[in-house]
Design a protein around this motif. Structure first.
Motif, PDB file in Angstrom:
ATOM      1  N   GLU A  29      -1.666   0.164   5.193  1.00 64.93           N
ATOM      2  CA  GLU A  29      -1.597  -0.742   3.714  1.00 64.93           C
ATOM      3  C   GLU A  29      -2.693  -1.336   3.029  1.00 64.93           C
ATOM      4  OE1 GLU A  29      -1.678  -4.556   6.426  1.00 64.93           O
ATOM      5  OE2 GLU A  29       0.173  -4.513   7.057  1.00 64.93           O
ATOM      6  N   VAL A  30      -3.535   0.344   3.157  1.00 64.76           N
ATOM      7  CA  VAL A  30      -4.842  -0.103   2.202  1.00 64.76           C
ATOM      8  C   VAL A  30      -4.772   1.598   1.831  1.00 64.76           C
ATOM      9  CG1 VAL A  30      -7.313  -0.553   1.812  1.00 64.76           C
ATOM     10  CG2 VAL A  30      -5.867  -1.846   3.275  1.00 64.76           C
ATOM     11  N   LEU A  31      -5.257   1.775   1.259  1.00 63.95           N
ATOM     12  CA  LEU A  31      -5.131   2.896   0.115  1.00 63.95           C
ATOM     13  C   LEU A  31      -6.375   3.212  -0.936  1.00 63.95           C
ATOM     14  CD1 LEU A  31      -4.262   5.835  -0.476  1.00 63.95           C
ATOM     15  CD2 LEU A  31      -3.601   5.195  -2.699  1.00 63.95           C
ATOM     16  N   LEU A  32      -7.804   4.115  -0.286  1.00 60.94           N
ATOM     17  CA  LEU A  32      -9.176   4.201  -1.214  1.00 60.94           C
ATOM     18  C   LEU A  32      -8.085   5.563  -1.781  1.00 60.94           C
ATOM     19  CD1 LEU A  32     -11.490   4.247   1.479  1.00 60.94           C
ATOM     20  CD2 LEU A  32     -10.729   2.227  -0.112  1.00 60.94           C
ATOM     21  N   LEU A  43     -15.247   4.438  -6.250  1.00 63.52           N
ATOM     22  CA  LEU A  43     -14.153   4.242  -5.257  1.00 63.52           C
ATOM     23  C   LEU A  43     -13.576   2.936  -5.636  1.00 63.52           C
ATOM     24  CD1 LEU A  43     -13.075   5.669  -2.373  1.00 63.52           C
ATOM     25  CD2 LEU A  43     -15.100   4.203  -1.816  1.00 63.52           C
ATOM     26  N   TYR A  44     -12.236   3.435  -5.609  1.00 64.43           N
ATOM     27  CA  TYR A  44     -11.198   2.266  -5.497  1.00 64.43           C
ATOM     28  C   TYR A  44     -10.227   2.020  -4.403  1.00 64.43           C
ATOM     29  CZ  TYR A  44     -12.621   1.596 -10.603  1.00 64.43           C
ATOM     30  OH  TYR A  44     -12.681   1.722 -11.586  1.00 64.43           O
ATOM     31  N   LEU A  45      -9.760   0.714  -4.405  1.00 65.67           N
ATOM     32  CA  LEU A  45      -8.808   0.255  -3.242  1.00 65.67           C
ATOM     33  C   LEU A  45      -7.771  -0.389  -4.206  1.00 65.67           C
ATOM     34  CD1 LEU A  45      -9.804  -1.658   0.074  1.00 65.67           C
ATOM     35  CD2 LEU A  45      -8.957  -3.028  -1.405  1.00 65.67           C
ATOM     36  N   MET A  46      -6.736   0.186  -2.888  1.00 68.72           N
ATOM     37  CA  MET A  46      -4.878  -0.204  -3.232  1.00 68.72           C
ATOM     38  C   MET A  46      -4.606  -1.186  -2.393  1.00 68.72           C
ATOM     39  SD  MET A  46      -2.017   0.921  -4.688  1.00 68.72           S
ATOM     40  CE  MET A  46      -2.548   1.687  -7.055  1.00 68.72           C
ATOM     41  N   ARG A  47      -4.192  -2.439  -2.115  1.00 64.37           N
ATOM     42  CA  ARG A  47      -3.296  -3.168  -0.857  1.00 64.37           C
ATOM     43  C   ARG A  47      -2.053  -3.853  -2.293  1.00 64.37           C
ATOM     44  NH1 ARG A  47      -8.151  -5.659   1.002  1.00 64.37           N
ATOM     45  NH2 ARG A  47      -9.031  -6.409  -1.344  1.00 64.37           N
ATOM     46  N   SER A  48      -1.325  -3.936  -1.168  1.00 71.19           N
ATOM     47  CA  SER A  48      -0.161  -4.787  -1.266  1.00 71.19           C
ATOM     48  C   SER A  48      -0.543  -7.060  -1.749  1.00 71.19           C
ATOM     49  CB  SER A  48       0.607  -4.799  -0.253  1.00 71.19           C
ATOM     50  OG  SER A  48       2.122  -6.002  -0.682  1.00 71.19           O
ATOM     51  N   THR A  49      -0.210  -6.811  -2.940  1.00 70.23           N
ATOM     52  CA  THR A  49      -0.127  -9.119  -2.696  1.00 70.23           C
ATOM     53  C   THR A  49       0.220  -9.714  -2.482  1.00 70.23           C
ATOM     54  OG1 THR A  49      -0.115  -8.300  -4.826  1.00 70.23           O
ATOM     55  CG2 THR A  49      -2.394  -8.536  -3.575  1.00 70.23           C
ATOM     56  N   ASP A  50       1.665  -8.834  -2.139  1.00 71.20           N
ATOM     57  CA  ASP A  50       2.877  -9.554  -1.210  1.00 71.20           C
ATOM     58  C   ASP A  50       3.168  -9.770   0.324  1.00 71.20           C
ATOM     59  OD1 ASP A  50       5.581 -10.022  -1.284  1.00 71.20           O
ATOM     60  OD2 ASP A  50       6.331  -8.871  -2.069  1.00 71.20           O
ATOM     61  N   ASN A  51       2.742 -11.510   0.685  1.00 70.39           N
ATOM     62  CA  ASN A  51       2.903 -12.038   1.531  1.00 70.39           C
ATOM     63  C   ASN A  51       4.306 -11.550   2.342  1.00 70.39           C
ATOM     64  OD1 ASN A  51       0.649 -13.548   1.399  1.00 70.39           O
ATOM     65  ND2 ASN A  51       1.802 -14.810   0.188  1.00 70.39           N
ATOM     66  N   GLU A  53       5.415  -8.004   2.230  1.00 70.41           N
ATOM     67  CA  GLU A  53       6.030  -7.111   2.446  1.00 70.41           C
ATOM     68  C   GLU A  53       4.853  -6.282   2.094  1.00 70.41           C
ATOM     69  OE1 GLU A  53       6.741  -3.788   3.142  1.00 70.41           O
ATOM     70  OE2 GLU A  53       8.473  -4.842   3.819  1.00 70.41           O
ATOM     71  N   LYS A  54       4.136  -6.219   3.058  1.00 73.39           N
ATOM     72  CA  LYS A  54       2.412  -5.453   2.706  1.00 73.39           C
ATOM     73  C   LYS A  54       2.153  -4.089   2.487  1.00 73.39           C
ATOM     74  CE  LYS A  54       0.082  -9.015   3.468  1.00 73.39           C
ATOM     75  NZ  LYS A  54      -0.760  -9.879   2.685  1.00 73.39           N
ATOM     76  N   SER A  59       6.467  -2.233  -1.443  1.00 73.21           N
ATOM     77  CA  SER A  59       5.577  -3.500  -2.065  1.00 73.21           C
ATOM     78  C   SER A  59       5.481  -3.514  -3.887  1.00 73.21           C
ATOM     79  CB  SER A  59       4.244  -3.891  -1.572  1.00 73.21           C
ATOM     80  OG  SER A  59       3.368  -5.127  -2.297  1.00 73.21           O
ATOM     81  N   PHE A  60       5.988  -4.551  -4.325  1.00 77.10           N
ATOM     82  CA  PHE A  60       5.962  -4.172  -5.979  1.00 77.10           C
ATOM     83  C   PHE A  60       5.048  -4.868  -6.565  1.00 77.10           C
ATOM     84  CE2 PHE A  60      10.892  -3.470  -5.333  1.00 77.10           C
ATOM     85  CZ  PHE A  60      10.473  -2.724  -5.870  1.00 77.10           C
ATOM     86  N   LYS A  61       4.339  -5.985  -5.338  1.00 79.92           N
ATOM     87  CA  LYS A  61       3.129  -6.710  -6.124  1.00 79.92           C
ATOM     88  C   LYS A  61       1.616  -5.380  -4.893  1.00 79.92           C
ATOM     89  CE  LYS A  61       5.302 -10.740  -5.817  1.00 79.92           C
ATOM     90  NZ  LYS A  61       5.383 -11.891  -5.096  1.00 79.92           N
ATOM     91  N   ARG A  62       0.493  -4.823  -6.580  1.00 76.09           N
ATOM     92  CA  ARG A  62      -0.592  -4.430  -5.818  1.00 76.09           C
ATOM     93  C   ARG A  62      -1.401  -5.182  -6.054  1.00 76.09           C
ATOM     94  NH1 ARG A  62       3.491  -0.145  -6.747  1.00 76.09           N
ATOM     95  NH2 ARG A  62       4.607   0.105  -4.884  1.00 76.09           N
ATOM     96  N   GLU A  63      -2.323  -5.094  -5.463  1.00 80.67           N
ATOM     97  CA  GLU A  63      -3.817  -5.211  -6.249  1.00 80.67           C
ATOM     98  C   GLU A  63      -4.742  -3.840  -6.233  1.00 80.67           C
ATOM     99  OE1 GLU A  63      -7.285  -7.995  -4.779  1.00 80.67           O
ATOM    100  OE2 GLU A  63      -6.441  -6.942  -3.189  1.00 80.67           O
TER     101      GLU A  63
END
Length: 177
Positions: A29-32, A43-51, A53-54, A59-63
């Motif tokens: 669920e987490v991409l670097l 370095l960055y991290l991307m993950r879903s913020t949708d409760n 759909e992780k 997911s359409f909501k990403r942080e």
């Protein structure tokens, strides 16, 4: 995270003018990744913020969260097999290892190399205790080194001969390199 050979759909995760590169999965669920969106490679991290759909695929909501903010550029992140550490090159000559939590917080920085060559072809041992890499000697001949990830021991040149050696890979059980 989804692996179906009958499905040829791809999902674009970033859509900025920045150069986003070197993606590696920290978990399902987490991409670097490395990006220059703040003016230099960090370095960055991307993950879903949708409760609901992780999974980043659905997911359409990403942080997106910036993990490093240094004067030097980071590159080539490599996550350990146990997913608790990440090795990263900084500038031209530093090799760093961080502890990384499941949420992506970095801590416990260890500087393994700090010179003119940070090594290349990083490879974690299956037990996540050692790193193998190729590094140039003073004659620009690549040699293979193994290095304790906690920096408790000096690196050991395991190839030591006049021909260039590159891109080490560990066997599944860690007994061979």
């Amino acid at each position: 995270t989804r692996n179906d050979k009958e499905d040829d759909k791809a999902v674009r995760l970033t859509s900025t003018p920045a150069r986003d590169m070197n993606p590696v999965w920290l978990s399902d669920e987490v991409l670097l990744f490395i990006s220059d969106k703040e003016g230099q490679n960090d370095l960055y991290l991307m993950r879903s913020t949708d409760n609901q759909e992780k999974d980043l695929f659905f997911s359409f909501k990403r942080e997106v969260k910036r993990l490093t903010n240094t004067e030097e550029e980071e590159s080539n992140p490599v996550v350990s097999p146990d997913r608790t550490k990440v090795a990263i090159q900084q500038g031209r000559g530093k090799l760093l290892v961080y502890s990384i939590s499941a949420s992506g917080n970095l801590s416990n920085e260890k500087v393994l190399l700090d010179g003119w060559d940070a090594g290349s072809g990083l490879s974690w041992s299956p037990d996540s205790k050692w790193l193998a890499y190729s590094k140039s000697d003073l004659n620009f001949n690549e040699e293979i080194f193994i290095h304790a990830a906690d920096n408790s021991r000096e690196p050991v040149n395991v190839s030591m001969h006049p021909r260039g050696d590159y891109n080490p890979v560990w066997s599944k059980d860690g007994s061979k390199l």
